[in-house]
Design an enzyme around this catalytic site. Structure first.
Site, short mmCIF file in Angstrom:
data_model
loop_
_atom_site.label_atom_id
_atom_site.label_comp_id
_atom_site.label_asym_id
_atom_site.label_seq_id
_atom_site.Cartn_x
_atom_site.Cartn_y
_atom_site.Cartn_z
N ASP A 33 -82.20 46.71 -49.14
CA ASP A 33 -81.98 47.70 -48.08
C ASP A 33 -81.77 47.02 -46.73
O ASP A 33 -82.70 46.93 -45.93
CB ASP A 33 -83.19 48.65 -48.05
N LYS B 38 -78.81 47.74 -44.77
CA LYS B 38 -78.06 48.67 -43.91
C LYS B 38 -77.00 47.97 -43.06
O LYS B 38 -76.99 48.06 -41.83
CB LYS B 38 -79.00 49.46 -43.00
N ASP C 209 -71.17 46.46 -39.27
CA ASP C 209 -70.49 45.47 -38.46
C ASP C 209 -68.99 45.66 -38.67
O ASP C 209 -68.57 46.61 -39.34
CB ASP C 209 -70.94 44.06 -38.85
N THR D 77 -83.98 59.40 -42.04
CA THR D 77 -84.91 60.52 -42.21
C THR D 77 -85.91 60.60 -41.06
O THR D 77 -86.64 61.59 -40.95
CB THR D 77 -85.68 60.42 -43.54
N LYS E 65 -87.61 48.29 -53.65
CA LYS E 65 -86.77 48.23 -52.46
C LYS E 65 -87.30 47.13 -51.56
O LYS E 65 -88.46 47.12 -51.17
CB LYS E 65 -86.78 49.56 -51.69
N ARG F 90 -95.52 53.78 -48.50
CA ARG F 90 -96.95 53.74 -48.18
C ARG F 90 -97.86 54.54 -49.11
O ARG F 90 -98.98 54.09 -49.38
CB ARG F 90 -97.14 54.16 -46.72
#
Length: 237
Positions: free
Chosen positions: A61, A63, A66, A124, A34, A216
């Site tokens: 990614d 997002k 518009d 999330t 990603k 992470r």
């Protein structure tokens, strides 16, 4: 069938960090990567071309959110990069999401498969209290997520980004084939970071997630390759 590889979130700021990270893996280890906004704004399309040249799959990614015309034009460009998955914000509405799909279809080179297109429901990192206070959506978080998922399906998209906690109800409200990609995945005993709604890889598989995103716990591990294989094993149990 759920993807058998965790999607690794490379939330790095520099192209050099991507190279250093991926060089730790064997050449025949094909990953699902990603690439997010920070990295894309820094390195641009070259980082996508590099990751694809190594044989990895790419979830870009960004997002998008518009007006429909802008999103359609942007998706036509992103489709030409050879990415495997892209996303928009479901809050942009059905017409915007339809335009996004149209742009991908028009931009995908002949002979290639259109990238998967999914929509973000609620991040999330968003709790019900935050949603109600900041967004003035005066319903439950779960109801908001399911509503966005239904609108995403109505627009003809492939699925949504959602918490693993909502997967079962989203599939019940849409279809069993509707993709649920779930971030906020943490191995047992790891730090939650800024995620509010988390789940282990094994729990996410059991509940029906099709893709899991892990950042992470892999990228900041003392041994990222070992951490990746541990999470992959948990995901495939």
């Amino acid at each position: 069938m759920p993807e058998n590889r965790p999607v690794i979130a490379l939330d790095f700021a520099e192209f050099s960090e991507v190279k250093d990270f991926l060089e730790q893996f064997a050449p025949n280890e094909h990953l699902y990567i990603k690439l997010g906004m920070e990295l894309f704004y820094t390195a641009g399309p070259q980082v996508v071309y590099y990751v694809k040249s190594l044989g990895h799959r790419v979830f870009l990614d960004l997002k998008l959110h518009d007006i429909p015309n802008t999103v359609e034009s942007s998706m036509r460009v992103l489709a030409r990069l050879g990415v495997d998955m892209v996303n928009v914000h479901a809050a942009g509405g059905v017409e915007m999401m339809k335009a996004a799909r149209r742009g991908l279809e028009l931009g995908t080179p002949a002979g290639r498969e259109r990238p998967l297109l999914i929509a973000v429901t609620q991040l999330t990192s968003t709790s019900e209290e935050i949603m109600q206070e900041d967004q003035q959506i005066m319903t439950s978080l779960e109801a908001s997520v399911i509503h966005y998922a239904q609108k995403t399906a109505e627009a003809g998209l492939d699925g949504v980004v959602c918490s693993a906690h909502e997967v079962e109800k989203i599939k019940a409200a849409t279809s069993p084939d509707f993709i649920c990609l779930t971030p906020g995945i943490r191995p047992v005993g790891s730090n939650k970071g800024d995620q509010k709604r988390v789940m282990t890889p094994q729990q996410a598989r059991k509940i029906g997630s099709d893709y899991i995103v892990v950042g992470r716990p892999i990228t900041q591990a003392a041994d990222p390759v070992a951490a990746y294989h541990t999470i992959k094993e948990e995901w495939n149990q």
